[in-house]
Design a protein around this motif. Sequence first.
Motif, PDB file in Angstrom:
ATOM      1  N   ASP A 543       0.857  -1.183   0.000  1.00  0.00           N
ATOM      2  CA  ASP A 543       0.000   0.000   0.000  1.00  0.00           C
ATOM      3  C   ASP A 543       0.893   1.233   0.000  1.00  0.00           C
ATOM      4  OD1 ASP A 543      -2.388   1.480   0.067  1.00  0.00           O
ATOM      5  OD2 ASP A 543      -2.248   1.712   2.239  1.00  0.00           O
ATOM      6  N   MET A 557      -7.079 -12.074   5.933  1.00  0.00           N
ATOM      7  CA  MET A 557      -8.497 -11.741   6.058  1.00  0.00           C
ATOM      8  C   MET A 557      -8.874 -11.472   7.509  1.00  0.00           C
ATOM      9  SD  MET A 557     -10.284 -11.470   3.303  1.00  0.00           S
ATOM     10  CE  MET A 557     -11.956 -11.717   3.894  1.00  0.00           C
ATOM     11  N   ASP A 559      -6.749 -10.253   9.986  1.00  0.00           N
ATOM     12  CA  ASP A 559      -6.151  -9.116  10.709  1.00  0.00           C
ATOM     13  C   ASP A 559      -5.562  -8.015   9.828  1.00  0.00           C
ATOM     14  OD1 ASP A 559      -3.868 -10.260   9.707  1.00  0.00           O
ATOM     15  OD2 ASP A 559      -3.193 -11.092  11.622  1.00  0.00           O
ATOM     16  N   ASN A 560      -5.844  -8.023   8.521  1.00  0.00           N
ATOM     17  CA  ASN A 560      -5.278  -6.974   7.663  1.00  0.00           C
ATOM     18  C   ASN A 560      -6.406  -6.250   6.920  1.00  0.00           C
ATOM     19  OD1 ASN A 560      -3.979  -5.942   4.942  1.00  0.00           O
ATOM     20  ND2 ASN A 560      -2.283  -6.217   6.369  1.00  0.00           N
ATOM     21  N   ASP A 561      -6.645  -5.011   7.300  1.00  0.00           N
ATOM     22  CA  ASP A 561      -7.763  -4.247   6.734  1.00  0.00           C
ATOM     23  C   ASP A 561      -7.579  -3.962   5.249  1.00  0.00           C
ATOM     24  OD1 ASP A 561      -8.986  -4.224   9.194  1.00  0.00           O
ATOM     25  OD2 ASP A 561      -8.164  -2.254   9.778  1.00  0.00           O
ATOM     26  N   THR A 562      -6.332  -3.678   4.834  1.00  0.00           N
ATOM     27  CA  THR A 562      -6.076  -3.362   3.419  1.00  0.00           C
ATOM     28  C   THR A 562      -6.390  -4.560   2.533  1.00  0.00           C
ATOM     29  OG1 THR A 562      -4.313  -1.824   4.054  1.00  0.00           O
ATOM     30  CG2 THR A 562      -4.336  -2.580   1.760  1.00  0.00           C
ATOM     31  N   TYR A 563      -5.922  -5.730   2.939  1.00  0.00           N
ATOM     32  CA  TYR A 563      -6.179  -6.941   2.160  1.00  0.00           C
ATOM     33  C   TYR A 563      -7.667  -7.277   2.164  1.00  0.00           C
ATOM     34  CZ  TYR A 563      -5.862 -11.759   0.520  1.00  0.00           C
ATOM     35  OH  TYR A 563      -6.021 -12.922  -0.198  1.00  0.00           O
ATOM     36  N   ARG A 564      -8.263  -7.148   3.320  1.00  0.00           N
ATOM     37  CA  ARG A 564      -9.693  -7.463   3.447  1.00  0.00           C
ATOM     38  C   ARG A 564     -10.522  -6.556   2.522  1.00  0.00           C
ATOM     39  NH1 ARG A 564     -12.953 -10.102   6.962  1.00  0.00           N
ATOM     40  NH2 ARG A 564     -15.065  -9.287   7.231  1.00  0.00           N
ATOM     41  N   GLU A 565     -10.146  -5.297   2.457  1.00  0.00           N
ATOM     42  CA  GLU A 565     -10.862  -4.356   1.586  1.00  0.00           C
ATOM     43  C   GLU A 565     -10.719  -4.758   0.115  1.00  0.00           C
ATOM     44  OE1 GLU A 565     -10.713   0.410   0.424  1.00  0.00           O
ATOM     45  OE2 GLU A 565      -9.649  -0.333   2.187  1.00  0.00           O
ATOM     46  N   SER A 569     -13.864  -6.239  -2.272  1.00  0.00           N
ATOM     47  CA  SER A 569     -14.256  -5.471  -3.460  1.00  0.00           C
ATOM     48  C   SER A 569     -14.485  -6.394  -4.656  1.00  0.00           C
ATOM     49  CB  SER A 569     -13.185  -4.434  -3.798  1.00  0.00           C
ATOM     50  OG  SER A 569     -11.998  -5.073  -4.254  1.00  0.00           O
ATOM     51  N   GLU A 573     -18.501 -11.997   1.335  1.00  0.00           N
ATOM     52  CA  GLU A 573     -17.924 -12.505   2.571  1.00  0.00           C
ATOM     53  C   GLU A 573     -17.890 -14.031   2.565  1.00  0.00           C
ATOM     54  OE1 GLU A 573     -15.961 -11.754   5.919  1.00  0.00           O
ATOM     55  OE2 GLU A 573     -17.203 -10.076   5.254  1.00  0.00           O
TER      56      GLU A 573
END
Length: 578
Positions: A543, A557, A559-565, A569, A573
């Motif tokens: 990022d 998935m 514990d990482n908000d950037t990856y989860r986002e 997208s 879920e």
Amino acid sequence: MLIRLLRRYLRPYRGAIGAVVAFQLVQTLATLYLPTLNADIIDKGVVLGDIGYIIRVGGAMLGVTLLQVVCSIAAVYYGAQVATGLGRDLRAAIFGRVQTFSAREVGRFGAPSLITRTTNDVQQVQMLTLMTLTLMVSAPIMCVGGIILALRQDVPLSGLLLVIVPALMAVIGVAVVKMRPLFRAMQERIDAVNRILREQITGIRVIRAFVRDDHERRRFAGANTQLTDVSLGAGRLMATMFPAVMFIMNVSSVAVIWFGGHRVASGGMEIGALTAFLSYLMLILMSVMMATFMFVMVPRAEVCAERIDEVLTTDTSVVPPATPVTPATSRGELALRGVSFRYPGAEEPVVKGIDLVAHPGQITAIIGSTGSGKTTVLNLIPRLYDATDGEVTIDGVDVRNLDPAHLATIIGLVPQKPYLFTGTVASNLRYGRPDATDEELWHALEVAQARDFVEKMPERLAAPIAQGGTNVSGGQRQRLSIARALVRQPKIYLFDDSFSALDYATDAALRAALAKETTTATVVIVAQRVSTIRSADRIVVLDEGRVVGVGTHAELMADNDTYREIVLSQLTEQEAAA
């Protein structure tokens, strides 16, 4: 610059140049001797009615003329050999230098400009060399010799030369000074036309899709008009200069005949001497005309030489190691430690403090938003760029110290934009390994999920491929590029978003086959599509040029908000958790 370039690349042709000079010298001396023989025939043969003298001297003139023709042909022959050899060597030198460039230097010059410098600019220097060897060797000799022999015929009449020659040189000098900036602008305008034309040919599908034909016509017409305007400016100068030179030559002839006639009438000069003087005047002016042609070409050739020399003196930012290391064996252990990369003049690095380890037998994926630096990180591994900070190592050795040939053999890169070369399917697959057998090619095609469509081609492996692979689809280009990397059997595979043009079924089949094929190799995949990398052994999340997460799909998935986002997208879920 021009002189320095010619000195450097004309050294191998010193023998041929010496022959040209010798032949030109003999030819010029013969040319200068003919008017004197002509004057003798008139004054000592025609006037006195001595037929024998006329025959003897006329025979000598025929012999001198024959010698002149032979030497002129020989001079042009050797001169052409030197000029064409120089053009060949310059093109080879430019090509060789460009081959050492990193992506940074290629981007700095631009492909259209490099093409222009290799073709048009070299041609201008080559033409100048030919003109120099065939004209400029004889021109000064003819001018000086003509003046001396004209003085020998009649000194008072030679006073006209003090007016004629300076006037002619002044006209030429003014034109040359004004032409130089025009010729520089002309070469830059040619670059612009080539750039726009290349963009339009390459992007024809986009132009058609957006119905921008009229816009592109106007854009090309603008660049074309600018080139035309500059060319017309140079043409007007030449159109003005040549009539002025011819006017001076004609006025000079009239003046010589006028004043020479009075000299003959007064008994101070013989008719043959007047004829010879007029011939020498024409030779003097013709030598100046030869110089005029040269002076017209010199400014443009000098500009071209500067542009050529700019390429030849540009050093690559990817410097070969002074003492290259070639390991006896290679496992393909890849590591990036504290790696940063900054473009020249940029305020901020593109990537900062990247730490990444990729092990043989594992798949390491890199994912991130657009502009996060994924491709840049991948390009640092095969040294398309060199890291500005930190180090990239393979088997513990910094890639900057590895032998470039060894580095090339252990890496198989499939770029983001797959490129195929003019030839056949087989020639493209063998690009990195010319000795590969047909069986190995078919195996690579099968793994890359390309065997089916290649078998449907009438010529199969011998099927023709157009430049850039424009006669196959985007997905087919990607699969052929992947097959090309597989044929090489490298220790490290680098896939830069190489599955983006494939449908989900083909993508899944290819990855399954690829996993079996690369069990002992290191695989690094850059991808935008989550389904492509979710099964990777390790996923690195980038990022804004930094690593913000490393782990498996499930770990990131959680514990990482950037990856989860990024994942959510593209998937629901439930799909992400499956």
